[in-house]
Structures are given as C-alpha cells and as structure tokens.
Motif scaffolding. Structure first.
Motif, mmCIF file in Angstrom:
data_model
loop_
_atom_site.group_PDB
_atom_site.id
_atom_site.type_symbol
_atom_site.label_atom_id
_atom_site.label_comp_id
_atom_site.label_asym_id
_atom_site.label_seq_id
_atom_site.Cartn_x
_atom_site.Cartn_y
_atom_site.Cartn_z
ATOM 1 N N THR A 176 0.708 -1.296 0.011
ATOM 2 C CA THR A 176 0.073 0.116 0.009
ATOM 3 C C THR A 176 0.903 1.348 -0.129
ATOM 4 O O THR A 176 2.037 1.521 0.330
ATOM 5 C CB THR A 176 -0.915 -0.086 1.108
ATOM 6 N N PRO A 177 0.541 2.481 -0.185
ATOM 7 C CA PRO A 177 1.004 3.663 -0.388
ATOM 8 C C PRO A 177 1.846 3.957 0.949
ATOM 9 O O PRO A 177 2.835 4.735 1.112
ATOM 10 C CB PRO A 177 0.024 4.614 -0.784
ATOM 11 N N ASN A 178 0.971 3.552 2.056
ATOM 12 C CA ASN A 178 2.002 3.717 3.223
ATOM 13 C C ASN A 178 2.830 2.838 3.944
ATOM 14 O O ASN A 178 3.240 2.920 5.117
ATOM 15 C CB ASN A 178 0.754 4.099 4.453
ATOM 16 N N GLY A 179 3.028 1.856 3.218
ATOM 17 C CA GLY A 179 4.108 0.826 3.315
ATOM 18 C C GLY A 179 3.719 -0.370 4.022
ATOM 19 O O GLY A 179 4.533 -1.182 4.267
ATOM 20 N N THR A 180 2.226 -0.529 4.345
ATOM 21 C CA THR A 180 1.830 -1.874 4.954
ATOM 22 C C THR A 180 1.671 -2.739 3.598
ATOM 23 O O THR A 180 1.528 -2.375 2.458
ATOM 24 C CB THR A 180 0.462 -1.702 5.598
ATOM 25 N N ILE A 181 1.307 -4.092 3.940
ATOM 26 C CA ILE A 181 0.890 -5.096 2.939
ATOM 27 C C ILE A 181 -0.333 -5.422 3.193
ATOM 28 O O ILE A 181 -0.641 -6.087 4.188
ATOM 29 C CB ILE A 181 2.026 -6.492 3.394
ATOM 30 N N LEU A 182 -1.076 -5.319 2.168
ATOM 31 C CA LEU A 182 -2.404 -5.924 2.285
ATOM 32 C C LEU A 182 -2.593 -7.133 1.527
ATOM 33 O O LEU A 182 -2.198 -7.367 0.508
ATOM 34 C CB LEU A 182 -3.371 -4.857 1.345
ATOM 35 N N LEU A 228 -3.613 -2.369 -6.901
ATOM 36 C CA LEU A 228 -3.504 -0.943 -6.386
ATOM 37 C C LEU A 228 -3.683 0.226 -7.800
ATOM 38 O O LEU A 228 -3.010 0.007 -8.652
ATOM 39 C CB LEU A 228 -2.130 -0.626 -5.632
ATOM 40 N N LEU A 229 -4.599 0.874 -7.674
ATOM 41 C CA LEU A 229 -4.715 1.941 -8.543
ATOM 42 C C LEU A 229 -3.747 3.022 -8.611
ATOM 43 O O LEU A 229 -3.291 3.362 -7.269
ATOM 44 C CB LEU A 229 -6.207 2.477 -8.288
ATOM 45 N N PRO A 230 -3.542 3.850 -9.747
ATOM 46 C CA PRO A 230 -2.675 4.936 -9.925
ATOM 47 C C PRO A 230 -3.315 6.161 -8.888
ATOM 48 O O PRO A 230 -4.787 5.947 -8.883
ATOM 49 C CB PRO A 230 -2.829 5.400 -11.314
ATOM 50 N N GLN A 231 -2.908 6.710 -8.270
ATOM 51 C CA GLN A 231 -3.375 7.610 -7.206
ATOM 52 C C GLN A 231 -4.550 8.451 -7.916
ATOM 53 O O GLN A 231 -5.507 8.925 -7.441
ATOM 54 C CB GLN A 231 -2.301 8.599 -6.536
ATOM 55 N N GLU A 232 -4.187 9.144 -9.098
ATOM 56 C CA GLU A 232 -5.230 9.789 -9.734
ATOM 57 C C GLU A 232 -6.357 9.355 -10.104
ATOM 58 O O GLU A 232 -7.419 9.861 -10.057
ATOM 59 C CB GLU A 232 -4.530 10.505 -11.237
ATOM 60 N N VAL A 233 -6.484 8.275 -10.390
ATOM 61 C CA VAL A 233 -7.584 7.226 -10.717
ATOM 62 C C VAL A 233 -8.360 6.845 -9.485
ATOM 63 O O VAL A 233 -9.444 7.260 -9.389
ATOM 64 C CB VAL A 233 -7.453 5.886 -11.428
ATOM 65 N N ALA A 234 -7.446 6.472 -8.462
ATOM 66 C CA ALA A 234 -8.094 6.433 -7.003
ATOM 67 C C ALA A 234 -8.978 7.552 -6.683
ATOM 68 O O ALA A 234 -9.980 7.349 -6.003
ATOM 69 C CB ALA A 234 -7.221 5.889 -6.155
ATOM 70 N N GLU A 235 -8.456 8.753 -6.707
ATOM 71 C CA GLU A 235 -9.045 9.816 -6.355
ATOM 72 C C GLU A 235 -10.429 10.223 -7.014
ATOM 73 O O GLU A 235 -11.316 10.601 -6.302
ATOM 74 C CB GLU A 235 -8.271 10.973 -6.443
ATOM 75 N N ARG A 236 -10.412 9.816 -8.132
ATOM 76 C CA ARG A 236 -11.655 9.878 -9.033
ATOM 77 C C ARG A 236 -12.608 8.928 -8.710
ATOM 78 O O ARG A 236 -13.955 9.486 -8.696
ATOM 79 C CB ARG A 236 -11.401 9.867 -10.684
ATOM 80 N N VAL A 237 -12.352 7.919 -8.538
ATOM 81 C CA VAL A 237 -13.454 6.711 -8.347
ATOM 82 C C VAL A 237 -13.713 6.596 -6.873
ATOM 83 O O VAL A 237 -14.930 6.055 -6.532
ATOM 84 C CB VAL A 237 -12.931 5.182 -9.174
ATOM 85 N N GLY A 238 -12.922 6.835 -5.951
ATOM 86 C CA GLY A 238 -13.151 6.901 -4.577
ATOM 87 C C GLY A 238 -13.021 5.454 -3.926
ATOM 88 O O GLY A 238 -13.226 5.141 -2.776
ATOM 89 N N TYR A 239 -11.984 4.663 -4.469
ATOM 90 C CA TYR A 239 -11.444 3.610 -3.818
ATOM 91 C C TYR A 239 -9.826 3.520 -4.380
ATOM 92 O O TYR A 239 -9.663 3.892 -5.413
ATOM 93 C CB TYR A 239 -12.147 2.302 -3.945
ATOM 94 N N ASP A 240 -9.085 2.716 -3.698
ATOM 95 C CA ASP A 240 -7.784 2.549 -3.974
ATOM 96 C C ASP A 240 -7.344 1.270 -4.403
ATOM 97 O O ASP A 240 -6.401 0.990 -5.224
ATOM 98 C CB ASP A 240 -6.881 2.896 -2.670
ATOM 99 N N VAL A 241 -8.008 0.311 -4.007
ATOM 100 C CA VAL A 241 -7.698 -1.225 -4.464
ATOM 101 C C VAL A 241 -8.660 -1.940 -4.822
ATOM 102 O O VAL A 241 -10.044 -1.879 -4.667
ATOM 103 C CB VAL A 241 -7.134 -1.760 -3.134
ATOM 104 N N VAL A 242 -8.529 -2.628 -6.038
ATOM 105 C CA VAL A 242 -9.434 -3.604 -6.738
ATOM 106 C C VAL A 242 -9.093 -4.709 -6.167
ATOM 107 O O VAL A 242 -7.935 -5.465 -6.345
ATOM 108 C CB VAL A 242 -9.597 -3.631 -8.271
ATOM 109 N N VAL A 243 -10.281 -5.637 -5.777
ATOM 110 C CA VAL A 243 -10.147 -7.092 -5.281
ATOM 111 C C VAL A 243 -10.812 -8.001 -6.154
ATOM 112 O O VAL A 243 -11.830 -7.824 -6.449
ATOM 113 C CB VAL A 243 -10.587 -7.051 -3.731
ATOM 114 N N ALA A 244 -10.075 -9.104 -6.485
ATOM 115 C CA ALA A 244 -10.689 -10.290 -7.332
ATOM 116 C C ALA A 244 -11.172 -11.114 -6.062
ATOM 117 O O ALA A 244 -10.743 -11.840 -5.529
ATOM 118 C CB ALA A 244 -9.734 -10.881 -8.150
ATOM 119 N N ASP A 245 -12.725 -11.014 -6.212
ATOM 120 C CA ASP A 245 -13.614 -11.704 -5.032
ATOM 121 C C ASP A 245 -14.016 -13.075 -6.060
ATOM 122 O O ASP A 245 -14.954 -12.960 -6.387
ATOM 123 C CB ASP A 245 -14.866 -11.087 -4.649
ATOM 124 N N THR A 246 -13.090 -13.901 -5.705
ATOM 125 C CA THR A 246 -13.040 -15.002 -6.709
ATOM 126 C C THR A 246 -14.447 -15.685 -6.817
ATOM 127 O O THR A 246 -15.113 -15.889 -7.711
ATOM 128 C CB THR A 246 -11.972 -16.149 -6.435
#
Length: 605
Positions: A176-182, A228-246
């Motif tokens: 993640t951008p803050n250095g944690t691992i999701l 992880l989405l690019p920051q400019e995309v994340a800001e426009r769509v309102g979420y940062d990470v896309v999850v494959a919810d299999t």
C-alpha cells in the motif's frame, strides 16, 4: 449398472473411518470426481453446497479426489485443499486414479449419482448441473421412498478440528502507499493488512465469513488478486484497491482510508455464455483470480480463470470488456483475441510486457503491444499435459501449476512455481530459467518490499522471504512429467464424436431462439484433425483423424440450453463443459467417441 466400490489410499472428513458403498445402501450417493487445481471443480463444490443442505437427510456426497498434477497426489496437499475449499463431505483420496478408471471418467469434474440400491442412474460432466441434479434426486427419492428402500438420517461426514492461525491460505498481496502489506486472506474470506515486516496484523477488512456485503461491514468469498490503482484514478473513483473476489464472481473496490468496500463489477452470477462487454455491474464474471493495473491497456487487467480469458476493467467508465482469449482452454499464441489460455492465475508487469502465469498449462507467458493490437507469447510451457521442475533454456524448462508472479528489480521474473513448492526465475535477456528457492509451501503470490522478494506461502499460512539478498539462482536439472490420465484410443480416419446430453426431468431443449446446442472442436497439434474442426450446432460431429500422428489432444467445448416444460414463465439453464481429451491413434481402435455432459450413454455398444 451397479456402482463399483470406492477404492483409494484413504479417507478425509470421516474421523478416520473408511466408507463403503455397501454401507450407504438406502441413501442417494453423489460422487464428485475432482482435483483441486481445476477451477471447474471448485465451481462445482460451490454449486453442491445448497444441494447438500437441501437433501441432508437422504443424500451422501462423496468427493473422489483424482489428481492431475504430481503435487495433487501428496496426501498433505489433498488434506490442505479439503480444508482450503471448505469441503463438508467425505473425500476419498484416489492418487492412482483407481476409482476414476472404474467409473470410466474422462473429465474433471464429473458427477455420478447412485441410487439407494447401488445403481448408477445419472452422470454429468462439467459445471452448471445443479438444477438437473435436484430434479433427478427428487425423482430417485420419491421412487425409493415408495419402494421402502430409502433410509433417512445422518451421513458419514465428520468435520475436522478448526485451525488456529492468524492467516489461513493467503493468496495474493499488494504494497500500500503507506508501506503496509494488504493480503487477500482467502481462507478467512477477508483482507488482512500487515505491517511492513509481514508478521503483525494492523487491521482486518471483512467479517471473516462468506458473503458479498458492501459498506463498512463487508464480506468476501475466497478473495485472491489485489490491484493498487494509480493515485489519480483512485481519487476520481473513490477507492484505492481492486479485489478479485473469486467465488463471488465480483470485483470489489476498497477505500484504504476507512476500509469501506463497494462492488465495482460483476452481478454475482457466474458467466456461462453471452455478453462479456458492457457496464461492469451488468456483466457476469467468472472466478476472477488476479488483477493488475496495466498502463498499456489503460485499465485493470483481470485473469478470468473461470473461462480461460483475460478481461479488462476500466474504473473510470465502469466498463468491462474481453481483452484476450476465446474461452477455449489450451496454449496458443498470436493475436490476443485468438489466443488460448488455461486458467490464468497470476499477473505481473514490466515496462512493456504483461506477464501471465497460466496454471493449467504450467506456463509463463506475456502480452505485449503490437502494431494492430496486442500479441501473446509463451516463454515457458508446452501444453495441458506436460509439467515438471527443470531449469535451463526456457524452451526446455518446465514448471508445475504456477499461480503467482513478480517482476524483480533487475527486470527478470520471479515465478511462484506452486506445485513444485519453489520460486523460479526467468531471465528475458538470456531466455533461461533457474531456481531461487525450494521447500516453500504452495507459493501463490509475490511482491517486492524494499527491494526484497516477499512470497505468500499459502499452505504455510504466512508471508516468507525465502530468497536472501544477493543469493544467486541455482540450476535444477529436474525431470519432465506428464499428466497420468490414460489416453483414449481412437481410430485414424472417420470417427464419430458424440456429446451425450439429456435434459433433466421437467425440462426440454430450448429451441425458441434457434439451435439450443453448440459444439466447438479443435486439436493439438492442429494437424491431428483433417476434418471436423470448428464450431457447429449439433452435439455430434464427423471427424477425420490424420494418419501418421500417434497422439494428441482433442479440445471439445459443448453447451446445451434447456428450459422448464410446463411453466408460464419457464426458467432456462445452460449446461457447458470443456474437455481436453488426450487421444492415442491406432488403426483398430473404436470409431465412436462418446463424451457425457449430462444423462447416460445408452447408445454405446
């Protein structure tokens, strides 16, 4: 016919007891022939859950685990898979394919229904047979209740002890951008955010139970890939990470600031046929396994493992489209829209290449931009039936069911060679493969943290750093292996291929909008088929098999649409099955090749 007895190495989910069909007289018995690498088999496990609950007092489901890959014959791996996928019925471990051969099974998955007197009454290959099974089971129950041969009560299932680990079968991870691992904590149906060491839990996103709830109290079902989405995309769509919810067949969006989750693509229904392009929330997906933002495609690439294609999701427009593949399972390079894939399960990107781990062909492949679109190439891999652990020139190297990838700082590719329990390295400059680490418990994903390779050791339920900085890769000579399925003997010259399908009770083929069936046949090598390749509407086809080619694989994709007979608003269902049939050509062999999709092959000699 009388159902053959169940023979194997041992049993799981029975408290240590053996199970014999003779002991189950009076019960309806459903045999599920599966192997844990197979995405279609995993779909069927989920299709069976409500059926097992509905008929709990009369139906005994027994999984017959018949392995494709060598690793799947490891008893510890089978035990882990039964837990990983929450199999709540007895499982026979059949590593030598003894029971598989006794029942003349030709495909994973295959379902065989045995009546209370021990006779086979229905066979179905592939997925999408849930409603047909319900109807057949109801008929069998009614018949034997009237005869007095039906016994109600509990079955032989004994649940195993509950595990106690922080992570359970973690799948993929992203920095993640803050250095944690999701981490996609697949066995816990949630996301686990760890600190930079990968050892300490910061927070958990998700309830931990199967579900598809959005909002501040979300739920998932076996999540896998994270993008992880690019920051400019994340800001426009309102979420940062896309999850494959299999298992939910969804893409979910996660806002890292507060853990809020929203569904961004998929309907929750599994794609069977029809539209693959359109508004994301109106298009069915099928087992998205990994996701990755790839600038050349200007969107999130989706490894659509469930139908062997590569999808594309545009977060800004919300649109979903088919990016590559045809739905035929196999290994074929060329133009992206004509390429064959085989359960793509891992994605990574270098500057100009999208790398793919094609698990069922044990292949490392890539997609690159061409003058007129995108092109698919293969670096390592030979096809559906060849695998192993062998290093050296890429054209001779072998993998075994890889699930994850990461691009290393030097531009080479780290491969999570899952069923070899190894981390491998492919160097695009030298075009060679080497081994970085072994004895990693089912590595399924990897990422780079501060220049170091972090690997998700899924079966060990943790993140590991198995490659110390500065360690040189070593070469493993290894050996080639092949899937142990016995080939089907067919004659050269004219052969009749017949897909057997009988609509279940209360249904008929749906002819309202044209032909209700479809049959697509190709072969490897293509020269195996002189005539008969291509797409048609009937479920039988005259093939001409070439002389002088000793063996090959027939790729068969069949589907049939059937609807309720007596209903004002009939419900229609689509049955579909993909076969990769290894064949051996000999002059005196049969000239009829039956493949059962649903029903019984009563016309076979």
């Amino acid at each position: 016919m009388r159902a053959p007895e169940l023979v194997g190495r041992g049993w799981l989910n029975t408290g240590g007891a053996d199970v014999r069909l003779a002991d189950l007289r009076g019960k309806v018995v459903l045999l599920d022939f599966w192997t844990f690498c197979c995405i279609n088999c995993l779909h069927v496990l989920d299709e069976l859950r409500p059926i097992e609950e509905e008929f709990a007092d009369v139906l005994v489901t027994i999984g017959v685990h018949s392995p494709k890959f060598t690793h799947e014959a490891d008893p510890d791996a089978v035990k882990a898979a039964v837990e990983r996928y929450e199999v709540h019925h007895p499982v026979l471990d059949d590593p030598e394919l003894t029971t598989w051969q006794q029942y003349a099974v030709r495909a994973w998955p295959t379902l065989v229904l045995v009546d209370p007197e021990g006779y086979v009454v229905h066979v179905a290959a592939g997925e999408g047979h849930a409603e047909a099974l319900r109807r057949v089971i109801r008929e069998v129950v009614a018949e034997h209740e009237a005869k007095g041969t039906l016994h109600r009560g509990d079955g032989p299932y004994v649940p195993p002890a509950a595990p106690e680990t922080a992570l359970r079968f973690p799948a993929k991870a992203v920095l993640t951008p803050n250095g944690t691992i999701l981490v996609a904590d697949s066995g816990r149906h949630s996301l686990a955010e760890l600190d930079a060491t990968g050892e300490n839990l910061v927070r958990r996103i998700g309830s931990g139970s199967r579900g598809r709830d959005d909002g501040d109290a979300p739920s998932f079902s076996e999540p896998n890939g994270l993008a992880l989405l690019p920051q400019e995309v994340a800001e426009r769509v309102g979420y940062d990470v896309v999850v494959a919810d299999t298992v939910n067949h969804l893409l979910r969006g996660v806002r890292l600031a507060d853990g809020r989750v929203s569904t961004v693509a998929g309907t929750g229904n599994q794609w069977r046929d029809g539209e693959t392009d359109g508004p994301g929330l109106e298009v069915d997906l099928t087992s998205p396994w990994d996701v990755l933002w790839w600038p050349p495609a200007n969107g999130v690439v989706v490894a659509m493992a469930g139908n062997h294609t590569i999808g594309l999701f545009d977060p800004l427009s919300g649109e979903v489209s088919r990016f590559a593949g045809t739905t035929v399972e196999g290994l074929r390079d060329g133009a992206a829209e004509q390429a064959f894939f085989a359960q793509t399960s891992g994605l990574a990107a270098s500057e100009d290449r999208l790398w793919l781990a094609d698990s069922e062909t044990s292949a490392l492949r890539w997609i690159e931009k061409a003058d007129d679109g995108f092109t698919v190439r293969t670096a390592v891999g030979e096809g559906l039936f060849d695998f192993g652990h062998r290093d050296g020139p890429a054209g001779q190297a072998l993998l075994q069911h890889p699930l994850g990838l990461a691009v290393l700082p030097d531009g080479s590719v780290a491969i999570c060679d899952t069923y070899n329990g190894a981390v491998r390295r492919y160097d695009p400059v030298s075009d060679e493969v080497s081994t970085l680490a072994t004895e990693v418990a089912e590595p399924s994903g990897a990422l780079i943290v501060d220049g170091e390779l972090v690997v998700i050791a899924s079966a060990a339920h943790r993140l590991e750093r198995p490659v110390p900085p500065g360690l040189s890769a070593r070469l493993v000579a290894g050996a080639a292996q092949q899937v142990r399925r016995l080939p089907t003997d067919i004659a050269s010259g004219e052969v009749e291929l017949v897909v057997v399908f009988t609509p279940p009770p209360g249904e008929k083929l749906d002819e309202r909008y044209g032909p209700p069936t479809r049959l697509e046949i190709t072969s490897s090598p293509p020269e195996l088929l002189v005539e008969g390749a291509g797409v048609g509407t009937g479920l039988s086809r005259r093939l001409v098999i070439a002389e002088g080619i000793a063996s090959g694989v027939l790729h068969v994709v069949a589907q049939a649409a059937s609807c309720d007979v007596d209903a004002e608003h009939p419900v229609c269902r689509l049955a579909r099955q993909d076969w990769g049939v290894p064949v051996r050509v000999s002059g005196g062999a049969p000239r009829r090749l039956p493949l059962v999709m649903g029903g019984m092959d009563d016309s076979a000699e």
